[in-house]
Design a protein around this motif. Structure first.
Motif, PDB file in Angstrom:
ATOM      1  N   THR A   2     -18.051 -16.219 -81.339  1.00 43.76           N
ATOM      2  CA  THR A   2     -17.590 -16.416 -80.117  1.00 43.76           C
ATOM      3  C   THR A   2     -16.241 -17.245 -80.152  1.00 43.76           C
ATOM      4  OG1 THR A   2     -18.805 -18.528 -80.395  1.00 43.76           O
ATOM      5  CG2 THR A   2     -20.020 -16.581 -79.614  1.00 43.76           C
ATOM      6  N   ARG A   3     -15.524 -17.138 -79.040  1.00 44.17           N
ATOM      7  CA  ARG A   3     -14.451 -17.728 -78.976  1.00 44.17           C
ATOM      8  C   ARG A   3     -14.323 -19.228 -78.917  1.00 44.17           C
ATOM      9  NH1 ARG A   3     -10.471 -15.601 -74.197  1.00 44.17           N
ATOM     10  NH2 ARG A   3     -12.169 -16.369 -72.912  1.00 44.17           N
ATOM     11  N   PRO A   4     -13.848 -19.719 -79.745  1.00 47.65           N
ATOM     12  CA  PRO A   4     -13.939 -21.314 -79.839  1.00 47.65           C
ATOM     13  C   PRO A   4     -12.926 -21.976 -78.862  1.00 47.65           C
ATOM     14  CG  PRO A   4     -12.276 -20.713 -81.512  1.00 47.65           C
ATOM     15  CD  PRO A   4     -13.068 -19.255 -80.954  1.00 47.65           C
ATOM     16  N   SER A   5     -13.391 -23.104 -78.269  1.00 45.54           N
ATOM     17  CA  SER A   5     -12.764 -23.828 -77.182  1.00 45.54           C
ATOM     18  C   SER A   5     -11.204 -24.224 -77.458  1.00 45.54           C
ATOM     19  CB  SER A   5     -13.484 -24.994 -76.877  1.00 45.54           C
ATOM     20  OG  SER A   5     -13.285 -26.049 -78.089  1.00 45.54           O
ATOM     21  N   LEU A   6     -10.538 -24.408 -76.767  1.00 44.70           N
ATOM     22  CA  LEU A   6      -8.986 -24.879 -77.126  1.00 44.70           C
ATOM     23  C   LEU A   6      -9.062 -25.981 -77.837  1.00 44.70           C
ATOM     24  CD1 LEU A   6      -6.255 -23.817 -76.606  1.00 44.70           C
ATOM     25  CD2 LEU A   6      -6.054 -25.067 -74.441  1.00 44.70           C
ATOM     26  N   ARG A   7      -9.943 -26.991 -77.517  1.00 44.20           N
ATOM     27  CA  ARG A   7      -9.954 -28.338 -78.172  1.00 44.20           C
ATOM     28  C   ARG A   7     -10.277 -27.893 -79.812  1.00 44.20           C
ATOM     29  NH1 ARG A   7     -13.925 -31.857 -79.772  1.00 44.20           N
ATOM     30  NH2 ARG A   7     -13.384 -34.044 -80.078  1.00 44.20           N
ATOM     31  N   ALA A  36       3.666 -27.100 -84.857  1.00 40.38           N
ATOM     32  CA  ALA A  36       2.054 -27.130 -84.797  1.00 40.38           C
ATOM     33  C   ALA A  36       1.754 -26.875 -83.569  1.00 40.38           C
ATOM     34  CB  ALA A  36       1.713 -28.434 -85.462  1.00 40.38           C
ATOM     35  N   ARG A  37       2.332 -27.359 -82.514  1.00 33.71           N
ATOM     36  CA  ARG A  37       1.665 -26.746 -81.114  1.00 33.71           C
ATOM     37  C   ARG A  37       1.947 -25.324 -80.892  1.00 33.71           C
ATOM     38  NH1 ARG A  37       5.225 -29.657 -78.554  1.00 33.71           N
ATOM     39  NH2 ARG A  37       4.209 -31.786 -78.701  1.00 33.71           N
ATOM     40  N   GLN A  38       2.984 -24.862 -81.572  1.00 26.22           N
ATOM     41  CA  GLN A  38       3.182 -23.483 -81.168  1.00 26.22           C
ATOM     42  C   GLN A  38       2.314 -22.840 -82.064  1.00 26.22           C
ATOM     43  OE1 GLN A  38       7.457 -22.911 -82.315  1.00 26.22           O
ATOM     44  NE2 GLN A  38       8.050 -23.547 -80.442  1.00 26.22           N
ATOM     45  N   VAL A  39       1.977 -23.174 -83.383  1.00 31.28           N
ATOM     46  CA  VAL A  39       0.921 -22.365 -84.355  1.00 31.28           C
ATOM     47  C   VAL A  39      -0.469 -22.704 -83.335  1.00 31.28           C
ATOM     48  CG1 VAL A  39      -0.545 -22.790 -86.311  1.00 31.28           C
ATOM     49  CG2 VAL A  39       2.159 -22.739 -86.506  1.00 31.28           C
ATOM     50  N   ALA A  40      -0.839 -23.577 -82.868  1.00 30.50           N
ATOM     51  CA  ALA A  40      -2.110 -23.864 -81.996  1.00 30.50           C
ATOM     52  C   ALA A  40      -2.144 -22.778 -80.866  1.00 30.50           C
ATOM     53  CB  ALA A  40      -2.156 -25.187 -81.580  1.00 30.50           C
ATOM     54  N   ILE A  41      -0.918 -22.729 -80.135  1.00 31.27           N
ATOM     55  CA  ILE A  41      -0.910 -22.034 -78.856  1.00 31.27           C
ATOM     56  C   ILE A  41      -1.010 -20.423 -79.501  1.00 31.27           C
ATOM     57  CG2 ILE A  41       0.470 -20.877 -77.175  1.00 31.27           C
ATOM     58  CD1 ILE A  41       1.693 -23.722 -77.058  1.00 31.27           C
ATOM     59  N   ALA A  42      -0.420 -19.941 -80.770  1.00 31.14           N
ATOM     60  CA  ALA A  42      -0.512 -18.503 -80.991  1.00 31.14           C
ATOM     61  C   ALA A  42      -1.784 -18.425 -81.488  1.00 31.14           C
ATOM     62  CB  ALA A  42       0.593 -18.273 -82.218  1.00 31.14           C
ATOM     63  N   THR A  50      -5.097 -16.351 -72.705  1.00 30.94           N
ATOM     64  CA  THR A  50      -3.850 -15.731 -72.179  1.00 30.94           C
ATOM     65  C   THR A  50      -2.860 -16.940 -72.416  1.00 30.94           C
ATOM     66  OG1 THR A  50      -4.068 -16.506 -69.934  1.00 30.94           O
ATOM     67  CG2 THR A  50      -4.885 -14.356 -70.573  1.00 30.94           C
ATOM     68  N   GLY A  51      -1.631 -16.743 -72.671  1.00 31.27           N
ATOM     69  CA  GLY A  51      -0.348 -17.596 -72.760  1.00 31.27           C
ATOM     70  C   GLY A  51      -0.460 -18.418 -71.452  1.00 31.27           C
ATOM     71  N   HIS A  52      -0.514 -18.037 -70.215  1.00 34.52           N
ATOM     72  CA  HIS A  52      -0.589 -18.503 -68.864  1.00 34.52           C
ATOM     73  C   HIS A  52      -1.553 -19.432 -68.781  1.00 34.52           C
ATOM     74  CE1 HIS A  52       0.809 -18.704 -64.934  1.00 34.52           C
ATOM     75  NE2 HIS A  52      -0.653 -18.862 -64.463  1.00 34.52           N
ATOM     76  N   TRP A  53      -2.905 -19.097 -69.209  1.00 32.57           N
ATOM     77  CA  TRP A  53      -3.923 -20.163 -69.239  1.00 32.57           C
ATOM     78  C   TRP A  53      -3.848 -21.413 -70.068  1.00 32.57           C
ATOM     79  CZ3 TRP A  53      -7.812 -21.963 -72.380  1.00 32.57           C
ATOM     80  CH2 TRP A  53      -8.789 -22.720 -71.683  1.00 32.57           C
ATOM     81  N   VAL A  54      -3.329 -21.089 -71.382  1.00 34.54           N
ATOM     82  CA  VAL A  54      -3.034 -21.796 -72.478  1.00 34.54           C
ATOM     83  C   VAL A  54      -1.817 -22.883 -71.770  1.00 34.54           C
ATOM     84  CG1 VAL A  54      -2.400 -22.618 -74.826  1.00 34.54           C
ATOM     85  CG2 VAL A  54      -4.059 -20.535 -74.480  1.00 34.54           C
ATOM     86  N   GLY A  55      -1.001 -22.440 -71.611  1.00 35.71           N
ATOM     87  CA  GLY A  55       0.115 -23.213 -70.799  1.00 35.71           C
ATOM     88  C   GLY A  55      -0.587 -24.271 -69.693  1.00 35.71           C
ATOM     89  N   LYS A  56      -1.261 -23.637 -68.950  1.00 36.68           N
ATOM     90  CA  LYS A  56      -1.930 -24.758 -68.001  1.00 36.68           C
ATOM     91  C   LYS A  56      -2.755 -25.708 -68.351  1.00 36.68           C
ATOM     92  CE  LYS A  56      -2.115 -22.008 -63.577  1.00 36.68           C
ATOM     93  NZ  LYS A  56      -3.086 -21.808 -62.507  1.00 36.68           N
ATOM     94  N   GLN A  57      -3.758 -25.298 -69.533  1.00 36.04           N
ATOM     95  CA  GLN A  57      -4.439 -26.353 -70.162  1.00 36.04           C
ATOM     96  C   GLN A  57      -3.665 -27.385 -70.671  1.00 36.04           C
ATOM     97  OE1 GLN A  57      -7.742 -25.993 -69.469  1.00 36.04           O
ATOM     98  NE2 GLN A  57      -6.819 -24.490 -68.128  1.00 36.04           N
ATOM     99  N   GLY A  59      -0.679 -28.508 -70.063  1.00 31.14           N
ATOM    100  CA  GLY A  59       0.540 -29.045 -69.322  1.00 31.14           C
ATOM    101  C   GLY A  59       1.977 -28.411 -69.532  1.00 31.14           C
ATOM    102  N   ARG A  60       1.936 -27.157 -69.914  1.00 33.56           N
ATOM    103  CA  ARG A  60       3.271 -26.593 -70.239  1.00 33.56           C
ATOM    104  C   ARG A  60       3.353 -25.158 -69.347  1.00 33.56           C
ATOM    105  NH1 ARG A  60       2.933 -30.377 -73.529  1.00 33.56           N
ATOM    106  NH2 ARG A  60       4.171 -30.571 -75.269  1.00 33.56           N
ATOM    107  N   ASP A  61       4.849 -24.816 -68.971  1.00 41.19           N
ATOM    108  CA  ASP A  61       4.963 -23.809 -68.142  1.00 41.19           C
ATOM    109  C   ASP A  61       4.958 -22.492 -68.917  1.00 41.19           C
ATOM    110  OD1 ASP A  61       6.585 -22.620 -65.569  1.00 41.19           O
ATOM    111  OD2 ASP A  61       7.423 -21.789 -67.487  1.00 41.19           O
ATOM    112  N   HIS A  62       4.236 -21.600 -68.449  1.00 43.40           N
ATOM    113  CA  HIS A  62       3.819 -20.195 -69.285  1.00 43.40           C
ATOM    114  C   HIS A  62       5.366 -19.672 -69.970  1.00 43.40           C
ATOM    115  CE1 HIS A  62       5.980 -18.400 -65.534  1.00 43.40           C
ATOM    116  NE2 HIS A  62       6.031 -17.372 -66.286  1.00 43.40           N
TER     117      HIS A  62
END
Length: 91
Positions: A2-7, A36-42, A50-57, A59-62
């Protein structure tokens, strides 16, 4: 799997990269924290977010998210770190 949470993705990235979760979540532009943040996002995108959703979570622009994804894709060390994060999450 199952997909893990962003946390959980950020926690795994902290373990793999040695950068504190607080630093990953901060507005810091420090090179190590940004990488490291870019690694987490990737990692999150590889897991189906989605990159858009991750950005919102976080606080970064898509556009910032997509720039980071391009940088990770071009760097072998970053791609290896993403794979380590994914392996860590798989257990």
């Amino acid at each position: 799997m199952t997909r893990p949470s962003l946390r959980k993705i950020f926690l795994a990235t902290a373990v793999v990269t040695g950068i504190d979760v607080e630093e990953l979540n901060s507005r810091s532009r420090n090179r190590a924290a940004s990488w490291a943040r870019q690694v987490a996002i990737a990692s999150a995108v590889r897991l189906g977010y989605t990159g858009h959703w991750v950005g919102k979570q976080i606080g970064r622009d898509h556009s910032t998210v997509y720039y980071g994804l391009k940088r990770v894709a071009k760097d072998q060390q970053s791609m290896e770190a993403v794979e380590k994060v994914l392996d860590y999450l798989r257990g």
